[in-house]
Design a protein around this motif. Sequence first.
Motif, short mmCIF file in Angstrom:
data_model
loop_
_atom_site.label_atom_id
_atom_site.label_comp_id
_atom_site.label_asym_id
_atom_site.label_seq_id
_atom_site.Cartn_x
_atom_site.Cartn_y
_atom_site.Cartn_z
N THR A 1 -17.30 -31.50 70.35
CA THR A 1 -18.14 -32.28 69.45
C THR A 1 -18.10 -31.70 68.02
OG1 THR A 1 -20.03 -31.23 70.14
CG2 THR A 1 -19.47 -33.21 71.26
N MET A 2 -17.57 -30.39 67.61
CA MET A 2 -17.66 -29.87 66.39
C MET A 2 -17.11 -30.66 65.35
SD MET A 2 -16.32 -26.20 64.83
CE MET A 2 -17.20 -25.18 66.06
N PRO A 3 -18.03 -30.83 64.15
CA PRO A 3 -17.62 -31.58 63.10
C PRO A 3 -16.52 -30.89 62.22
CG PRO A 3 -19.59 -31.04 62.69
CD PRO A 3 -19.42 -30.48 63.98
N TRP A 4 -15.74 -31.60 61.65
CA TRP A 4 -14.80 -31.20 60.58
C TRP A 4 -15.39 -30.35 59.47
CZ3 TRP A 4 -9.77 -30.63 61.86
CH2 TRP A 4 -9.13 -31.75 62.98
N THR A 5 -14.95 -29.37 58.99
CA THR A 5 -15.44 -28.59 58.02
C THR A 5 -14.40 -28.67 56.79
OG1 THR A 5 -16.96 -27.12 59.17
CG2 THR A 5 -16.23 -26.54 57.13
N GLU A 6 -14.73 -28.91 55.69
CA GLU A 6 -13.45 -29.15 54.46
C GLU A 6 -13.49 -28.01 54.01
OE1 GLU A 6 -12.48 -31.88 50.66
OE2 GLU A 6 -14.48 -32.13 51.55
N LEU A 7 -12.33 -27.30 53.58
CA LEU A 7 -12.26 -26.05 52.80
C LEU A 7 -11.49 -26.67 51.49
CD1 LEU A 7 -11.98 -23.00 52.71
CD2 LEU A 7 -9.55 -23.28 53.34
N ILE A 8 -12.31 -26.32 50.53
CA ILE A 8 -11.64 -26.58 49.17
C ILE A 8 -11.01 -25.27 48.72
CG2 ILE A 8 -12.54 -27.22 46.87
CD1 ILE A 8 -14.65 -29.04 48.05
N VAL A 9 -9.61 -25.58 48.08
CA VAL A 9 -9.22 -24.35 47.63
C VAL A 9 -9.24 -24.43 45.93
CG1 VAL A 9 -6.69 -23.18 47.32
CG2 VAL A 9 -7.55 -24.22 49.41
N VAL A 10 -9.65 -23.38 45.51
CA VAL A 10 -9.76 -23.46 43.93
C VAL A 10 -8.78 -22.43 43.30
CG1 VAL A 10 -12.08 -24.33 43.81
CG2 VAL A 10 -11.67 -21.87 43.85
N GLU A 11 -8.30 -22.51 41.91
CA GLU A 11 -7.46 -21.70 41.38
C GLU A 11 -8.52 -20.36 40.88
OE1 GLU A 11 -4.36 -21.17 40.78
OE2 GLU A 11 -4.12 -23.08 41.85
N PRO A 12 -8.04 -19.14 41.33
CA PRO A 12 -8.89 -17.89 40.96
C PRO A 12 -8.65 -17.34 39.50
CG PRO A 12 -6.60 -17.47 42.10
CD PRO A 12 -6.90 -18.83 42.16
N PRO A 13 -9.34 -16.74 39.06
CA PRO A 13 -9.16 -16.00 37.64
C PRO A 13 -7.94 -15.34 37.65
CG PRO A 13 -10.85 -15.08 38.77
CD PRO A 13 -10.70 -16.20 39.58
N ALA A 14 -7.08 -15.44 36.54
CA ALA A 14 -5.92 -14.69 36.55
C ALA A 14 -5.75 -14.16 34.99
CB ALA A 14 -4.91 -15.72 36.57
N LEU A 15 -4.86 -13.03 34.86
CA LEU A 15 -4.80 -12.40 33.45
C LEU A 15 -4.07 -13.34 32.79
CD1 LEU A 15 -4.36 -8.61 34.77
CD2 LEU A 15 -6.18 -9.49 33.20
N GLU A 16 -4.44 -13.54 31.54
CA GLU A 16 -3.56 -14.18 30.55
C GLU A 16 -2.99 -13.01 29.71
OE1 GLU A 16 -5.52 -16.94 28.34
OE2 GLU A 16 -5.26 -18.47 29.87
N GLU B 1 -2.96 -16.41 56.55
CA GLU B 1 -2.98 -15.40 55.66
C GLU B 1 -2.97 -15.61 54.31
OE1 GLU B 1 -2.65 -11.51 55.10
OE2 GLU B 1 -2.44 -12.57 56.94
N SER B 2 -2.44 -16.76 53.86
CA SER B 2 -2.36 -17.18 52.41
C SER B 2 -2.51 -18.68 52.52
CB SER B 2 -1.38 -16.70 51.51
OG SER B 2 -1.37 -17.25 50.09
N VAL B 3 -3.82 -19.17 51.72
CA VAL B 3 -4.14 -20.42 51.43
C VAL B 3 -3.60 -21.01 50.37
CG1 VAL B 3 -6.16 -21.96 51.52
CG2 VAL B 3 -6.12 -20.22 52.95
N SER B 4 -3.13 -22.10 50.03
CA SER B 4 -2.60 -22.98 49.19
C SER B 4 -2.97 -24.32 48.86
CB SER B 4 -0.82 -22.65 49.13
OG SER B 4 -0.39 -23.62 50.35
N ARG B 5 -3.48 -24.81 50.02
CA ARG B 5 -4.04 -26.28 49.81
C ARG B 5 -5.42 -26.48 50.58
NH1 ARG B 5 0.35 -29.68 53.54
NH2 ARG B 5 0.57 -28.22 55.15
N PRO B 6 -5.88 -27.42 50.29
CA PRO B 6 -7.08 -27.56 51.01
C PRO B 6 -6.67 -28.28 52.36
CG PRO B 6 -7.11 -29.69 49.32
CD PRO B 6 -5.75 -28.30 49.00
N PHE B 7 -7.78 -28.09 53.30
CA PHE B 7 -7.61 -28.62 54.57
C PHE B 7 -9.00 -28.86 55.50
CE2 PHE B 7 -6.97 -24.13 54.73
CZ PHE B 7 -7.72 -23.77 55.87
N LEU B 8 -9.00 -29.72 56.53
CA LEU B 8 -10.30 -29.63 57.52
C LEU B 8 -9.93 -28.91 58.65
CD1 LEU B 8 -10.71 -33.60 57.20
CD2 LEU B 8 -11.87 -31.91 55.87
N TYR B 9 -11.11 -28.41 59.10
CA TYR B 9 -10.82 -27.67 60.53
C TYR B 9 -11.99 -27.49 61.17
CZ TYR B 9 -13.79 -23.92 58.17
OH TYR B 9 -14.74 -23.36 57.42
N ARG B 10 -12.01 -27.41 62.42
CA ARG B 10 -12.77 -27.27 63.37
C ARG B 10 -12.28 -26.66 64.84
NH1 ARG B 10 -13.71 -32.98 66.74
NH2 ARG B 10 -11.65 -33.37 67.50
#
Length: 597
Positions: free
Chosen positions: A274-289, A257-266
């Motif tokens: 035999t499916m290889p691991w896929t890396e998910l990179i979590v980045v900070e979204p733009p935010a209002l200042e 539901e809500s991603v907060s940290r990177p991980f691998l998945y398959r």
Amino acid sequence: MHPLTRKLAALRRRARLMVWANALGRVAAGVLSIAIVVAALDYSVRFQDRGLRIMASLAVLITALALAWRLIWPAARVRLSDLDLALLVERRFPKLRDQLATTVEFLHADPADLEAGSLALRREVIHQAATDSAHFDLGQTLDPRPALRAGLAGTVAIAMVAIVALSAPADFRIASMRLIAPWSDTAWPNVNHLVLVKPVQRLAAGERFEVAVADAQGAKLPSEVRIHYRFDYDSARPQERAEPMRLTGGVMVAGIESVSRPFLYRAEGGDDDTMPWTELIVVEPPALEQLEVTLHYPEYTGWNPAVAEANFRALVGTRVAIAGRANKPLRSALVRFEPGNELPLTVTADGYSFALAHDAMPGFVVSKTASFTIDLEDGDGFHGGRDMRYEVRAVEDHAPTVALEEPPADTFLTAEAIVPVRTLAKDDLAVRNVELRWSRSDHSDQPDTVVSLYDGPERVEPSDAADTTAPGHGEARSIDHRWDLKSLGLKPGTRLSLYAAATDYRGATTQSHPRQLSIITGDELQDRLTERQGAILNELNRMLKLERDSRAQVSGVQIQLDQVGKLNKNDTDHLQQAELTQRQIERGIGRREEGIP
């Protein structure tokens, strides 16, 4: 060689052929059958454990060795002499009695051996046996059916193997290699070939992660597919968890539901792991200042623009200007309304700031109560700001209200009367003008006559915005006017329809309920007054009688209270009746006073 010996030699060759055919056919049928069963089981189950594969191959080998020991070894040891064959023939043809066996012995005996009998006798026996055996087919001594059945079974097994080899050479080769060399790395091709439909490799923090899995070759997906997550994969002790995926629209779907940290998945399912691991990179979204909202109210209100909170109230028709700044460069920015409308914002050259002018077309105009979000998209396509919801509450600018307080009801007047008119007009902002409008029944083809009672300034003086819903806010004007009917030249029987109209600065106009004024003569007016006064006098006499009765009841109760010191139920009823009578008197006098012209 004697002809009888040649016949026995031919029978011997045929017997050996049948023995070998029986042995080889049964061995071929047994070995190939167990090999086909083991290969089919391996094809269905796809043995992954080499121990199981070795056990399956040993089962085929042991079966082959057992059948060879049981069938081929005895066949190789079969030795059929002429005497053995003669005995078999005599059992098949009893009429030969012992002639054929004796003849075989005489044929193999030395002619000089006198113990075997005289030579002439032996020749006679041999001649007689040859003559008698000529009437029989020695080939019928052997039963060919067991050999035929074994040969047919072996042929069928060989044919099945040949059919598999020709129809599926690749599978036949793999099955053979896995049986012959179970320790090898030869493997069946997978039935399932799981692939990610759209691999997700980058995601903004807080967004939902969702991935779908399908079969690359269009095969039916297995009943269970599990997705594996590996967190903290760059640490010494990574965390891993797995959960089943759900079938939706022909693909397997899973998500977080809500991603907060990177991980691998398959994904794993069926025979595919035999499916290889896929890396998910979590980045900070733009935010209002920073976000600033400025309200530009409708021009007719005269209100100065005002800075408001992101959650604000505004008059319908107010135009909203927005200015803000993000924490990272933006590709685009939107005001997204619910349930789905959106309004683009202008992003400045540096990419950090965005704005919406109040006079932009299309612009942000308050028309109804709604909620909105600021959707920010950075250069990588990640969205932010959508988790902050803002509310705008629209406040209606209601039309003015107006009422004729005088005359309070329809009435009768003479043509020379001066009519007092009192008008009360209210508006939640300001009253622009108030008019008195009337029409006469003898000039029904003419438009209504308009008399201006109040005219406000052309424009409202500039001021700060006010809360139109606050108690006492707005404007109320009570206007008195004396309307002289003498100049109209009215005749008895004419009816005047009179009403008031009020207009606010938005241009909304409201009318009051009309009053009907009927013109009568002076004598008719005098008669009406006399009749009204008589009715009032009668009513006053009735009220006086009620008042006296009430006083009498109260006096009686007072005497009872003085003498006894308490009241009984009848006394209480008399007091309640007296109180009710007093109220009727007061209401009756009030109605009569209202009816006096």
